[in-house]
Scaffold this motif. Structure first.
Motif, PDB file in Angstrom:
ATOM      1  N   THR A   8     -16.419  22.876  76.815  1.00 61.81           N
ATOM      2  CA  THR A   8     -15.973  21.813  77.592  1.00 61.81           C
ATOM      3  C   THR A   8     -17.972  22.043  78.019  1.00 61.81           C
ATOM      4  OG1 THR A   8     -16.069  23.150  78.826  1.00 61.81           O
ATOM      5  CG2 THR A   8     -14.007  21.961  78.527  1.00 61.81           C
ATOM      6  N   SER A  13     -18.784  20.254  73.150  1.00 63.42           N
ATOM      7  CA  SER A  13     -17.999  18.695  73.560  1.00 63.42           C
ATOM      8  C   SER A  13     -17.906  17.489  72.301  1.00 63.42           C
ATOM      9  CB  SER A  13     -18.908  18.546  75.440  1.00 63.42           C
ATOM     10  OG  SER A  13     -19.691  18.346  74.636  1.00 63.42           O
ATOM     11  N   ASP A  35     -13.336  21.926  83.690  1.00 65.57           N
ATOM     12  CA  ASP A  35     -13.302  20.581  84.200  1.00 65.57           C
ATOM     13  C   ASP A  35     -13.419  19.869  82.418  1.00 65.57           C
ATOM     14  OD1 ASP A  35     -12.612  18.301  84.126  1.00 65.57           O
ATOM     15  OD2 ASP A  35     -14.431  17.712  85.450  1.00 65.57           O
ATOM     16  N   MET A  36     -12.198  19.845  81.624  1.00 63.27           N
ATOM     17  CA  MET A  36     -12.379  19.482  80.020  1.00 63.27           C
ATOM     18  C   MET A  36     -12.200  17.815  79.936  1.00 63.27           C
ATOM     19  SD  MET A  36      -8.553  21.663  79.085  1.00 63.27           S
ATOM     20  CE  MET A  36      -8.404  21.066  80.523  1.00 63.27           C
ATOM     21  N   GLN A  37     -11.393  17.441  81.589  1.00 66.37           N
ATOM     22  CA  GLN A  37     -11.776  16.242  81.821  1.00 66.37           C
ATOM     23  C   GLN A  37     -13.586  15.563  81.168  1.00 66.37           C
ATOM     24  OE1 GLN A  37      -9.114  13.775  81.401  1.00 66.37           O
ATOM     25  NE2 GLN A  37      -7.978  16.082  80.999  1.00 66.37           N
ATOM     26  N   LYS A  40     -14.981  13.727  78.490  1.00 68.62           N
ATOM     27  CA  LYS A  40     -14.479  12.736  77.568  1.00 68.62           C
ATOM     28  C   LYS A  40     -15.103  11.580  77.963  1.00 68.62           C
ATOM     29  CE  LYS A  40      -9.317  12.691  78.510  1.00 68.62           C
ATOM     30  NZ  LYS A  40      -8.458  11.868  79.529  1.00 68.62           N
ATOM     31  N   LYS A  41     -16.672  12.100  79.086  1.00 67.17           N
ATOM     32  CA  LYS A  41     -17.408  11.591  79.555  1.00 67.17           C
ATOM     33  C   LYS A  41     -18.427  11.765  78.250  1.00 67.17           C
ATOM     34  CE  LYS A  41     -20.982  13.830  81.644  1.00 67.17           C
ATOM     35  NZ  LYS A  41     -21.738  13.867  83.156  1.00 67.17           N
ATOM     36  N   ASP A  51      -9.131   8.669  74.623  1.00 65.33           N
ATOM     37  CA  ASP A  51      -8.033   9.369  75.204  1.00 65.33           C
ATOM     38  C   ASP A  51      -7.123   9.575  73.624  1.00 65.33           C
ATOM     39  OD1 ASP A  51      -8.515   9.301  77.930  1.00 65.33           O
ATOM     40  OD2 ASP A  51      -7.068   7.889  78.060  1.00 65.33           O
ATOM     41  N   PHE A  54      -8.878  12.447  72.356  1.00 63.17           N
ATOM     42  CA  PHE A  54      -9.166  13.608  73.353  1.00 63.17           C
ATOM     43  C   PHE A  54      -8.232  14.134  73.317  1.00 63.17           C
ATOM     44  CE2 PHE A  54      -8.177  15.878  77.501  1.00 63.17           C
ATOM     45  CZ  PHE A  54      -9.914  16.840  77.945  1.00 63.17           C
ATOM     46  N   ASN A  55      -6.926  13.418  72.763  1.00 62.92           N
ATOM     47  CA  ASN A  55      -5.538  14.312  73.017  1.00 62.92           C
ATOM     48  C   ASN A  55      -5.497  14.835  71.686  1.00 62.92           C
ATOM     49  OD1 ASN A  55      -4.962  13.157  75.861  1.00 62.92           O
ATOM     50  ND2 ASN A  55      -4.019  11.853  74.918  1.00 62.92           N
ATOM     51  N   TRP A  59      -5.851  22.515  72.941  1.00 61.35           N
ATOM     52  CA  TRP A  59      -7.034  23.626  74.571  1.00 61.35           C
ATOM     53  C   TRP A  59      -5.559  24.572  74.346  1.00 61.35           C
ATOM     54  CZ3 TRP A  59     -11.415  21.986  75.422  1.00 61.35           C
ATOM     55  CH2 TRP A  59     -11.758  21.031  75.546  1.00 61.35           C
TER      56      TRP A  59
END
Length: 336
Positions: A8, A13, A35-37, A40-41, A51, A54-55, A59
């Motif tokens: 992260t 990343s 903050d894993m989300q 996505k940035k 998505d 990322f999926n 993790w």
């Protein structure tokens, strides 16, 4: 399967994206409160299929000082990219830095050995290299000097390198990369984001020092190339350009449409402000914003030689102007 620690963070990343781009099976370690989300940035800089990519990441919640959780995360792992670290220059944070940077790396090395991992790549820093006289270029042969005024970050990163070299003596294949200041969009707005923010805001004053900078994409490219090669038990400086602070801040200011700096900053004034910053920390428990080690770095001439990676891998670094333009455009979009 590949394991990435610090997935992260800035390097982790971007590394995840380029590994996944090649349909590599990847497992990434994250702390429970991370903050894993935000990763996505970073992915959105490269693709619209954020998505789905990322999926594909497996993790695993595991702190690098949590040996049982780490042991579980290492199941079926063949190669490891160790990017996790804490960057901080406050002397009061030494124990935390030692715990994460040094002891955490020792844990990674030990579990790599016990699981017969094929190869480890450790992300260190040019901060672990010694200085050169007469402003000559620093290369991989410049030894660490314990008598210098080394900051706590450098001390713990050097100790972490020693853990990796110890692992190589016990049979682990490893490579170490020593990047300069890494320029790129970070998920957590840390690291070089502070420098980008200064250029974006526009500052009147500049320190007289220089620094080695490198594009995050180049760091990732070099790491992958080294891991895919037969090169083992060597380290490589990753610096695309040695650049004065004034020039870097000026280039950023032009890209953001702000005013470039024109006045030289006084080192004496900065040391005074650092002292007041220290006093505020002691009296009111405020966070340190100008530690003395940071002031020393701002006025130090640091020039690094990346010829080893260039000659070994026929490696080419991204031109600074191209890197800054890409990063500035990404920051502008994030504001809209």
């Amino acid at each position: 399967m590949i394991l990435v620690t610090g997935g992260t963070g800035l390097v982790g990343s971007h590394l995840l994206y380029f590994l996944l781009k090649e349909n590599t099976t990847v497992r990434a370690i994250h702390r429970k409160n991370s903050d894993m989300q935000a990763v996505k940035k970073v992915f959105a800089l490269y693709t619209s299929e954020v998505d789905s990519l990322f999926n594909k990441i497996e993790w695993v919640a595991a702190d690098i000082i949590d040996i049982p959780a780490l042991t579980e995360a290492f199941k079926n792992i063949t190669t490891v990219y160790h990017c996790a670290a804490i960057i901080n220059f406050e002397t009061s944070k030494y124990s935390l830095l030692k715990k994460i940077n040094e002891e955490g790396t020792a844990n990674i090395v030990n579990i790599c050995l016990s699981n017969h991992v094929e190869k480890l790549c450790y992300v260190s820093s040019v901060a672990t290299l010694g200085s050169n006289l007469n402003n000559r270029l620093v290369n991989e042969e410049n030894p660490w000097n314990p008598d210098e005024k080394n900051n706590v970050y450098a001390i713990t990163k050097y100790a972490a390198e020693m853990q990796v070299w110890r692992g190589t003596q016990e049979g682990l294949n490893a490579v170490i990369v020593n990047p300069g200041v890494i320029l790129g969009v970070s998920p957590d707005d840390g690291g070089s984001s502070r420098i980008i923010s200064l250029g974006k805001r526009g500052v009147s004053y500049y320190p007289s020092g220089t620094m080695g900078i490198v594009d995050v994409k180049d760091v990732v490219k070099a790491m992958k190339a080294l891991m895919e090669s037969e090169i083992v038990n060597q380290q490589f400086i990753l610096v695309g350009e040695n650049i004065p602070y004034k020039e870097l801040l000026s280039k950023l200011a032009i890209l953001f449409g702000t005013k470039p700096p024109t006045k030289k900053l006084s080192k004496r004034l900065m040391l005074f402000l650092s002292g007041m910053d220290w006093l505020s920390n002691k009296l009111f428990n405020t966070d340190r914003s100008i530690p003395k080690s940071m002031v020393r770095a701002m006025f130090k001439t640091s020039n690094y030689d990346s010829s080893k990676i260039k000659n070994t891998l026929n490696f080419e670094f991204t031109p600074t102007e191209e890197t800054l333009k890409r990063v500035a455009e990404a920051y502008k979009k994030s504001l809209n």
